[in-house]
Design a protein around this motif. Structure first.
Motif, PDB file in Angstrom:
ATOM      1  N   SER B  14       1.387  -1.090   0.129  1.00 14.99           N
ATOM      2  CA  SER B  14       0.094  -0.075  -0.093  1.00 14.99           C
ATOM      3  C   SER B  14       1.019   1.011   0.041  1.00 14.99           C
ATOM      4  O   SER B  14       2.168   1.299   0.447  1.00 14.99           O
ATOM      5  CB  SER B  14      -1.408   0.383   1.282  1.00 14.99           C
ATOM      6  N   GLU B  15       0.540   2.179  -0.584  1.00 10.56           N
ATOM      7  CA  GLU B  15       1.158   3.533  -0.905  1.00 10.56           C
ATOM      8  C   GLU B  15       1.280   3.866   0.524  1.00 10.56           C
ATOM      9  O   GLU B  15       0.773   3.927   1.483  1.00 10.56           O
ATOM     10  CB  GLU B  15       0.766   4.438  -1.736  1.00 10.56           C
ATOM     11  N   GLY B  16       2.707   4.619   1.240  1.00 12.98           N
ATOM     12  CA  GLY B  16       2.543   4.579   2.320  1.00 12.98           C
ATOM     13  C   GLY B  16       3.641   3.295   2.869  1.00 12.98           C
ATOM     14  O   GLY B  16       4.781   3.960   4.243  1.00 12.98           O
ATOM     15  N   ALA B  17       3.165   2.708   3.208  1.00  9.71           N
ATOM     16  CA  ALA B  17       4.278   1.316   3.773  1.00  9.71           C
ATOM     17  C   ALA B  17       5.166   1.124   3.503  1.00  9.71           C
ATOM     18  O   ALA B  17       5.983   1.827   2.238  1.00  9.71           O
ATOM     19  CB  ALA B  17       3.449   0.126   2.961  1.00  9.71           C
ATOM     20  N   SER B  18       6.466   0.573   3.802  1.00 10.16           N
ATOM     21  CA  SER B  18       7.690   0.191   4.111  1.00 10.16           C
ATOM     22  C   SER B  18       8.079  -0.922   3.032  1.00 10.16           C
ATOM     23  O   SER B  18       7.380  -1.450   2.721  1.00 10.16           O
ATOM     24  CB  SER B  18       8.359   0.199   5.288  1.00 10.16           C
ATOM     25  N   LEU B  19       9.140  -1.268   1.858  1.00  8.35           N
ATOM     26  CA  LEU B  19       8.976  -2.148   1.008  1.00  8.35           C
ATOM     27  C   LEU B  19      11.121  -2.887   0.983  1.00  8.35           C
ATOM     28  O   LEU B  19      11.653  -1.667   1.292  1.00  8.35           O
ATOM     29  CB  LEU B  19       9.209  -1.288  -0.312  1.00  8.35           C
ATOM     30  N   GLU B  20      10.403  -4.261   1.550  1.00 12.49           N
ATOM     31  CA  GLU B  20      12.053  -4.254   1.545  1.00 12.49           C
ATOM     32  C   GLU B  20      11.780  -5.749  -0.220  1.00 12.49           C
ATOM     33  O   GLU B  20      11.150  -6.268  -0.196  1.00 12.49           O
ATOM     34  CB  GLU B  20      12.615  -5.106   2.640  1.00 12.49           C
ATOM     35  N   LEU B  21      12.991  -5.475  -1.214  1.00  9.52           N
ATOM     36  CA  LEU B  21      13.373  -6.143  -1.913  1.00  9.52           C
ATOM     37  C   LEU B  21      14.368  -6.871  -1.839  1.00  9.52           C
ATOM     38  O   LEU B  21      15.548  -6.210  -1.793  1.00  9.52           O
ATOM     39  CB  LEU B  21      13.437  -5.267  -3.095  1.00  9.52           C
ATOM     40  N   ARG B  22      14.268  -8.365  -1.919  1.00 14.44           N
ATOM     41  CA  ARG B  22      14.828  -9.324  -1.597  1.00 14.44           C
ATOM     42  C   ARG B  22      16.234  -9.211  -3.143  1.00 14.44           C
ATOM     43  O   ARG B  22      15.379  -9.724  -3.785  1.00 14.44           O
ATOM     44  CB  ARG B  22      14.981 -10.410  -1.203  1.00 14.44           C
ATOM     45  N   CYS B  23      17.518  -9.266  -2.884  1.00 15.67           N
ATOM     46  CA  CYS B  23      18.441  -9.669  -3.782  1.00 15.67           C
ATOM     47  C   CYS B  23      19.288 -11.411  -3.192  1.00 15.67           C
ATOM     48  O   CYS B  23      20.270 -10.185  -2.618  1.00 15.67           O
ATOM     49  CB  CYS B  23      18.437  -8.745  -4.271  1.00 15.67           C
ATOM     50  N   ASN B  24      19.446 -12.054  -3.729  1.00 14.98           N
ATOM     51  CA  ASN B  24      21.228 -12.682  -3.007  1.00 14.98           C
ATOM     52  C   ASN B  24      21.640 -13.149  -4.524  1.00 14.98           C
ATOM     53  O   ASN B  24      20.850 -13.067  -5.391  1.00 14.98           O
ATOM     54  CB  ASN B  24      20.727 -14.195  -2.234  1.00 14.98           C
ATOM     55  N   TYR B  25      22.783 -13.184  -4.047  1.00 15.06           N
ATOM     56  CA  TYR B  25      23.939 -13.403  -5.427  1.00 15.06           C
ATOM     57  C   TYR B  25      25.209 -14.742  -4.789  1.00 15.06           C
ATOM     58  O   TYR B  25      24.866 -14.662  -4.031  1.00 15.06           O
ATOM     59  CB  TYR B  25      24.952 -12.235  -5.490  1.00 15.06           C
ATOM     60  N   SER B  26      25.356 -15.241  -6.378  1.00 15.43           N
ATOM     61  CA  SER B  26      26.559 -15.601  -6.311  1.00 15.43           C
ATOM     62  C   SER B  26      27.597 -15.847  -7.145  1.00 15.43           C
ATOM     63  O   SER B  26      27.153 -15.528  -8.190  1.00 15.43           O
ATOM     64  CB  SER B  26      25.692 -17.365  -6.835  1.00 15.43           C
ATOM     65  N   TYR B  27      28.592 -15.425  -6.680  1.00 14.57           N
ATOM     66  CA  TYR B  27      29.206 -14.669  -7.453  1.00 14.57           C
ATOM     67  C   TYR B  27      30.446 -15.585  -6.910  1.00 14.57           C
ATOM     68  O   TYR B  27      31.249 -15.544  -5.543  1.00 14.57           O
ATOM     69  CB  TYR B  27      29.800 -13.596  -7.074  1.00 14.57           C
ATOM     70  N   GLY B  28      32.177 -14.998  -7.416  1.00 16.86           N
ATOM     71  CA  GLY B  28      33.343 -15.737  -7.245  1.00 16.86           C
ATOM     72  C   GLY B  28      34.516 -14.982  -6.762  1.00 16.86           C
ATOM     73  O   GLY B  28      35.117 -14.921  -6.238  1.00 16.86           O
ATOM     74  N   ALA B  29      34.058 -13.866  -6.332  1.00 18.78           N
ATOM     75  CA  ALA B  29      34.931 -12.424  -6.359  1.00 18.78           C
ATOM     76  C   ALA B  29      34.386 -11.555  -6.070  1.00 18.78           C
ATOM     77  O   ALA B  29      33.081 -11.433  -5.523  1.00 18.78           O
ATOM     78  CB  ALA B  29      35.818 -12.016  -7.206  1.00 18.78           C
ATOM     79  N   THR B  30      34.596 -10.519  -5.473  1.00 19.48           N
ATOM     80  CA  THR B  30      34.148  -9.906  -4.583  1.00 19.48           C
ATOM     81  C   THR B  30      33.136  -8.700  -5.776  1.00 19.48           C
ATOM     82  O   THR B  30      34.280  -7.797  -6.686  1.00 19.48           O
ATOM     83  CB  THR B  30      34.809  -8.633  -3.762  1.00 19.48           C
ATOM     84  N   PRO B  31      32.331  -8.791  -5.559  1.00 16.98           N
ATOM     85  CA  PRO B  31      31.415  -8.173  -6.739  1.00 16.98           C
ATOM     86  C   PRO B  31      30.494  -6.712  -6.744  1.00 16.98           C
ATOM     87  O   PRO B  31      30.828  -5.753  -5.780  1.00 16.98           O
ATOM     88  CB  PRO B  31      30.170  -8.896  -7.156  1.00 16.98           C
ATOM     89  N   TYR B  32      30.344  -5.619  -7.576  1.00 17.53           N
ATOM     90  CA  TYR B  32      29.771  -4.915  -8.012  1.00 17.53           C
ATOM     91  C   TYR B  32      28.434  -4.851  -7.784  1.00 17.53           C
ATOM     92  O   TYR B  32      27.669  -6.355  -8.297  1.00 17.53           O
ATOM     93  CB  TYR B  32      29.778  -3.625  -9.079  1.00 17.53           C
ATOM     94  N   LEU B  33      27.618  -4.406  -7.009  1.00 14.72           N
ATOM     95  CA  LEU B  33      25.955  -4.582  -6.717  1.00 14.72           C
ATOM     96  C   LEU B  33      25.422  -3.837  -7.171  1.00 14.72           C
ATOM     97  O   LEU B  33      25.957  -2.048  -7.001  1.00 14.72           O
ATOM     98  CB  LEU B  33      26.035  -5.133  -5.685  1.00 14.72           C
ATOM     99  N   PHE B  34      24.818  -3.871  -7.952  1.00 11.61           N
ATOM    100  CA  PHE B  34      23.544  -2.368  -8.580  1.00 11.61           C
ATOM    101  C   PHE B  34      21.982  -3.079  -8.486  1.00 11.61           C
ATOM    102  O   PHE B  34      21.914  -3.861  -8.426  1.00 11.61           O
ATOM    103  CB  PHE B  34      23.654  -2.528 -10.568  1.00 11.61           C
ATOM    104  N   TRP B  35      20.944  -2.213  -8.409  1.00 12.87           N
ATOM    105  CA  TRP B  35      19.695  -1.530  -8.583  1.00 12.87           C
ATOM    106  C   TRP B  35      19.236  -1.509  -9.095  1.00 12.87           C
ATOM    107  O   TRP B  35      19.516   0.048  -9.640  1.00 12.87           O
ATOM    108  CB  TRP B  35      19.465  -1.786  -7.286  1.00 12.87           C
ATOM    109  N   TYR B  36      18.688  -1.609 -10.650  1.00 10.38           N
ATOM    110  CA  TYR B  36      17.804  -0.843 -11.390  1.00 10.38           C
ATOM    111  C   TYR B  36      16.434  -1.263 -11.278  1.00 10.38           C
ATOM    112  O   TYR B  36      15.412  -2.266 -11.003  1.00 10.38           O
ATOM    113  CB  TYR B  36      18.324  -0.956 -12.770  1.00 10.38           C
ATOM    114  N   VAL B  37      15.513  -0.174 -12.473  1.00 10.29           N
ATOM    115  CA  VAL B  37      13.836  -0.018 -11.889  1.00 10.29           C
ATOM    116  C   VAL B  37      14.029   0.799 -13.268  1.00 10.29           C
ATOM    117  O   VAL B  37      14.497   0.825 -14.491  1.00 10.29           O
ATOM    118  CB  VAL B  37      13.962   0.994 -11.346  1.00 10.29           C
ATOM    119  N   GLN B  38      13.284  -0.091 -14.255  1.00  3.77           N
ATOM    120  CA  GLN B  38      11.992  -0.044 -14.957  1.00  3.77           C
ATOM    121  C   GLN B  38      11.379   0.366 -15.352  1.00  3.77           C
ATOM    122  O   GLN B  38       9.844  -1.054 -14.579  1.00  3.77           O
ATOM    123  CB  GLN B  38      12.072  -1.816 -16.377  1.00  3.77           C
TER     124      GLN B  38
END
Lengths: 114, 115
Positions: B14-38
């Motif tokens: 609902s509008e005004g509520a808090s939001l959390e979107l989850r993301c888990n990754y698997s990467y062989g080294a220290t990665p750069y991490l990004f969030w994009y929106v479309q």
């Protein structure tokens, strides 16, 4: 400043036909990338140009796909002949050369093969 | 091989509520991490990125994300969602070094905002 521009925004073609997608990167960006999203799945890397040279084309699905970047400016991605599984959204992105540079994406071309 | 998992295909808040979107990754080294929106009819827009340093990063439009190395997570949060936040959100990882920014994306989370 103009962003990454892709043409056309939508394309509907019949199986077996040829389609050419175009991407105009941000001026001065030597890196150019093509990505594809098949419906409902993740966006996948196709290939990477540095100027006019293909740096990495490991993501190209098969030899029906041909990408070019004449003169290191705009790029085209041709699909010939198109198959049903080629349907999806094709994204182009560009970035400057250097560390920590951001990739800017176009709005994508939605390709439907019927 | 690297991979990104966004376990929630679709989230409704609902509008005004808090939001959390989850993301888990698997990467062989220290990665750069990004969030994009479309947003509909738009290209992918970068919300925020993490390269190093403070693990809580601030982005545009009031979004923030926290990098947790021990959990291989990079969850996106916003304390109060606006109707204009309705869009599809993508988490991505890329190589730490070099200018070649070949990104690996998750499958996206579609956000619906109720009035």
């Amino acid at each position: 400043e103009a962003g990454v521009t892709q043409f056309p925004s939508h394309s509907v073609i019949e199986k077996g036909q040829t389609v050419t997608l175009r991407c105009d990167p941000i001026s001065g960006h030597d890196n150019l990338y093509w990505y594809r999203r098949v419906m409902g799945k993740e966006i996948k890397f196709l290939l990477h140009f540095v100027k006019e040279s293909k740096q990495d084309e490991s993501g190209m699905p098969n030899n029906r796909f041909l990408a070019e970047r004449t003169g290191g400016t705009y790029s085209t991605l041709k699909v010939q002949p198109a198959e049903l599984e080629d349907s999806g959204v094709y994204f182009c992105a560009s970035s400057q050369v250097g560390q920590n540079t951001e990739a800017f994406f176009g709005q994508g071309t939605r390709l439907t093969v019927v | 091989a690297q991979s990104v998992t966004q376990p929630d295909i679709h989230i409704t808040v609902s509008e005004g509520a808090s939001l959390e979107l989850r993301c888990n990754y698997s990467y062989g080294a220290t990665p750069y991490l990004f969030w994009y929106v479309q947003s509909p009819g738009q290209g992918l827009q970068l919300l925020l990125k993490y390269f190093s340093g403070d693990t809580l990063v601030q982005g545009i439009k009031g979004f923030e994300a926290e990098f947790k190395r021990s959990q291989s997570s990079f969850n996106l949060r916003k304390p109060s969602v606006h109707w204009s936040d309705a869009a599809e959100y993508f988490c991505a990882v890329g190589p730490l070094s070099g200018s070649a920014r070949q990104l690996t994306f998750g499958s996206g989370t579609q956000l619906t905002v109720l009035p």
